[in-house]
Design an enzyme around this catalytic site. Sequence first.
Site, PDB file in Angstrom:
ATOM      1  N   ASP A 233       0.832  -1.207   0.000  1.00  0.00           N
ATOM      2  CA  ASP A 233       0.000   0.000   0.000  1.00  0.00           C
ATOM      3  C   ASP A 233       0.866   1.256   0.000  1.00  0.00           C
ATOM      4  O   ASP A 233       1.926   1.293   0.643  1.00  0.00           O
ATOM      5  CB  ASP A 233      -0.901  -0.003   1.239  1.00  0.00           C
ATOM      6  CG  ASP A 233      -2.085   0.926   1.088  1.00  0.00           C
ATOM      7  OD1 ASP A 233      -2.319   1.438  -0.019  1.00  0.00           O
ATOM      8  OD2 ASP A 233      -2.782   1.159   2.100  1.00  0.00           O
TER       9      ASP A 233
ATOM     10  N   ASN B 219      -9.689  -2.700  -7.417  1.00  0.00           N
ATOM     11  CA  ASN B 219      -8.834  -1.809  -8.213  1.00  0.00           C
ATOM     12  C   ASN B 219      -9.348  -1.594  -9.633  1.00  0.00           C
ATOM     13  O   ASN B 219      -8.892  -0.675 -10.329  1.00  0.00           O
ATOM     14  CB  ASN B 219      -7.406  -2.345  -8.268  1.00  0.00           C
ATOM     15  CG  ASN B 219      -6.673  -2.229  -6.946  1.00  0.00           C
ATOM     16  OD1 ASN B 219      -5.746  -2.978  -6.673  1.00  0.00           O
ATOM     17  ND2 ASN B 219      -7.087  -1.292  -6.106  1.00  0.00           N
TER      18      ASN B 219
END
EC number: 2.5.1.89
Length: 309
Positions: free
Chosen positions: A33, A81
């Site tokens: 991340d 995503n």
Amino acid sequence: MSSRTRTLLNRTYERLLQREVDGAPSHVAVIQDGNRRYADEHGKDAADGHRAGAETTEDVLDWCAECGVEELTLYTFSTENFDRPPGEREHLFGMLEEKLHEFAEADRVHDSEVRIRAIGETGRLPDSLRDAIDYAERRTRAYDELTLNIALAYGGRTELLGAARNAARAVESGDLAPGDIDVEEVEHRLANGPARDVDLIIRTGGDERTSNFLPWHANGNEAAVFFCTPYWPAFAKKDFLRAIRTYESREHSWRRTRARRALALVRAAGGAELDEARAIVERLAEYLPRGALDGIETADADPDPVASD
């Protein structure tokens, strides 16, 4: 503090951590991340952040090989995503395609005998990226020293739902009895998941959540979790070693608890009929206080068991 002094301190800290680490988890899973936030803080585009993150991925692969990790799973592209802007998504797909070809030819991959696999709903990915996946998997299929799972179009709930539907179809067709659905059966139907349960999850970027990542293999195994603040492109070897140390600390604590429970069970029942519990006590004796086994008959009838602190 000068950059030279900071570098020296980091290297000294790394050496200290390296001495403290005396084992490694079999399977490490990473939630990478912070690529976009890293790019924002450095005044760059999201694409630059993803490229910097790809370099970190290469370093982590080396660190895993050094420490003896047998399986590494990277949460590279989740099902969520797909909601990202088309331009960013297309660039990410292109970079992944490029990196898969690079990895498939890299000396570090072949020297360390790294097997590359993709897990997730890869059928949702562009054809060119699926071709790159197939190429990398074919080039490394014979290796077994370290498995690199790249989670693409992956979602933990989707994975479990697929296994449940698969089992339901087998029951409906008469190939499987409902009573035969057990842990092994479910694992068998998690078709392209990791080979091993997850021992350690690492998440970079400061968030403290596991984001639907490998729920069967991680939560079911009570994996240790290490959250850290550096964004993925800034994740350093010292952070990786700190994560390994966290895993080791948790593993020692778990073994100590298990040994104490087994010891209490042996004492409560007199010991004679509980061979398995006594065997656990003996095997984990190092995690018990000195003298804890006094008066307890161990599995091999050793009259003078010794336990270290």
